[in-house]
Design an enzyme around this catalytic site. Sequence first.
Site, short mmCIF file in Angstrom:
data_model
loop_
_atom_site.label_atom_id
_atom_site.label_comp_id
_atom_site.label_asym_id
_atom_site.label_seq_id
_atom_site.Cartn_x
_atom_site.Cartn_y
_atom_site.Cartn_z
N ASP A 14 6.25 0.89 6.48
CA ASP A 14 4.78 0.75 6.37
C ASP A 14 4.26 1.85 5.45
O ASP A 14 3.95 2.93 5.92
CB ASP A 14 4.15 0.82 7.75
CG ASP A 14 2.67 0.50 7.72
OD1 ASP A 14 2.19 0.00 6.69
OD2 ASP A 14 1.98 0.75 8.72
N ASP B 140 2.94 -6.28 3.61
CA ASP B 140 2.60 -5.15 4.49
C ASP B 140 2.99 -5.45 5.93
O ASP B 140 2.24 -5.18 6.85
CB ASP B 140 1.09 -4.83 4.38
CG ASP B 140 0.72 -3.58 5.15
OD1 ASP B 140 1.62 -2.78 5.48
OD2 ASP B 140 -0.48 -3.41 5.46
N HIS C 191 0.82 -1.22 0.00
CA HIS C 191 0.00 0.00 0.00
C HIS C 191 0.84 1.26 0.00
O HIS C 191 1.85 1.36 0.69
CB HIS C 191 -1.07 -0.01 1.10
CG HIS C 191 -0.57 0.11 2.51
ND1 HIS C 191 -0.29 1.31 3.11
CD2 HIS C 191 -0.35 -0.83 3.46
CE1 HIS C 191 0.08 1.12 4.37
NE2 HIS C 191 0.07 -0.17 4.60
N HIS D 1 4.10 3.22 12.56
CA HIS D 1 3.20 4.35 12.84
C HIS D 1 3.83 5.42 13.73
O HIS D 1 3.13 6.14 14.42
CB HIS D 1 1.89 3.86 13.47
CG HIS D 1 1.05 3.01 12.56
ND1 HIS D 1 -0.23 2.62 12.86
CD2 HIS D 1 1.31 2.48 11.34
CE1 HIS D 1 -0.73 1.88 11.88
NE2 HIS D 1 0.20 1.78 10.95
N GLU E 3 -4.92 2.21 2.73
CA GLU E 3 -5.02 1.06 3.63
C GLU E 3 -5.18 1.54 5.07
O GLU E 3 -5.89 0.92 5.87
CB GLU E 3 -3.76 0.17 3.51
CG GLU E 3 -3.89 -1.17 4.24
CD GLU E 3 -3.52 -1.11 5.70
OE1 GLU E 3 -3.89 -2.02 6.45
OE2 GLU E 3 -2.88 -0.13 6.14
N GLU E 4 -4.51 2.66 5.39
CA GLU E 4 -4.39 3.04 6.81
C GLU E 4 -5.66 3.64 7.40
O GLU E 4 -5.86 3.55 8.60
CB GLU E 4 -3.23 4.04 6.98
CG GLU E 4 -1.85 3.48 6.64
CD GLU E 4 -1.36 2.44 7.65
OE1 GLU E 4 -2.11 2.10 8.58
OE2 GLU E 4 -0.24 1.95 7.47
#
Length: 500
Positions: free
Chosen positions: A329, A391, A317, A463, A363-364
């Site tokens: 990520d 991912d 993604h 994140h 995606e997030e």
Amino acid sequence: MTNFALRHILLSSIFHAAILLSAVLLTAAQAQNPPAQPAPRPFATPPTASAADVANFPPQLLDELSSIKTAALADDYAYHQLSHLTENIGPRPSGSLQAKAAVDYVAAELRQLGLDVQLEEVKVPHWVRGAETAELTEFPGQAAGTTQKIVLTALGGSTSTPAEGVTADVVVVNNFDELKALGHDKVAGKIVLFNELFDKRKAAAGMAFMAYGEAVRYRGAGPRAASELGAVAALVRSVGNADFRLPHTGFSYPAGIPAGAVTAEDADLIAHLSAQGKVRMRLTLTPQKLPDATSYNVIADLKGSEHPEQIVVVSGHLDSWDLGTGAIDDGAGVVVAMEAAGILQKLHLHPKRTLRVIAWMDEETGGSGSQRYSKDHAAEFANHVAAIESDSGAAHPLGFEVKMTTHAAELLRPVQEILQSFGASVVEASSFAPGADIAEMSEAGVPTLGLRQDGRTYFNYHHTAADTLDKVVPAELRENAAAMAVMGYALACMKDPLPR
Ligand SMILES: [Zn+2]
């Protein structure tokens, strides 16, 4: 990954349900080699190719797969692309100008490789971070005239406090039951802190995604639960593995109240002080939810020479969180999927089936990109032979988690043999889709595979502001590209499509 909360919770459950396919394969191998007297020990039996192996993977295909592996392990295309995405473009949150630039860049690069590129339009949430500060204004033992700074970040989708912040007592709970036991009277008007620990022992033992799944429930659903009991704001202990006082953001179900993640250290501090007496906090979070924006999935086909209508998806993604630059990520997932096609072009190898590279959007913050794809392409899913997503970072790949029949997974044994030389031979069965963006395809019956990296340090950076290019080891990224390219080409060229 990470990532859209609920789906990640599902992913974590993989580890409850997983069985080691290698054990199954061993049994199958024994069945195909009837025991002599006395029965041979498994470790004393060299691997032999079954008739099905030879039919599906004739010698020329095995040679091609070996060439792909060797070439990918020596190629820096993926790293070069990742450095552009992360350092030249930067963070790529849904709806941002950088996400748009990344779409244009990846589309242009895939055209450059000679692929047939389409942009699939999708409406995505557009949430923008604002100020984020907090301090304890009242706490046991406080020196007169002082406050204590609390390090935190807003969760995606959080509403805003007034510009001057909100000041309220803090109530700490360790789980949903404790919140429920407090009830409306003790929660209304307060700031709730969910202090669920991330289980570092599981992460150290290679079960980081299970640890994540256990803790991320509070990030996903905690603010809404607190809001329902009248809380004025909700905080969660950061869902992560490192002790560098880093807050970890992520998706949270819209709760109509400000929601943030404090660092693990600050969660401890608040919990300790709360156990001693009253703790009051001034919290300022001023993110904004802007109107939904137009964005795109990038879809790029390397057309199959014999069965162009049959499709093998390789994907990652393209959107990321805004704090770091989205290297692990999931810039890494996108670039290894790009390289899966790039290395074939470089070697002038033509897949029998179409190899489709997808850079998923959003995606997030809700998965609108993969939902769009499922709507637009549902009729073609019968011809989607398999779908792979990467991912879970860029560390050394161990192999693949797969959701497919046991028989289908057994047919991949020759691919395992090729991946074994660099340690990526695991094929582990899962009862859940091994990737958020390929979950709907999986539900529709498409065999799905998730590239699985060594996840022990993934949640140190996931994140956070520290998800940056330096966390990616070039040699390990090459291994990921090799695993994706070998598996993608194998699925696109094996004699019959994987059975369902
Ligand atoms: Zn992700």
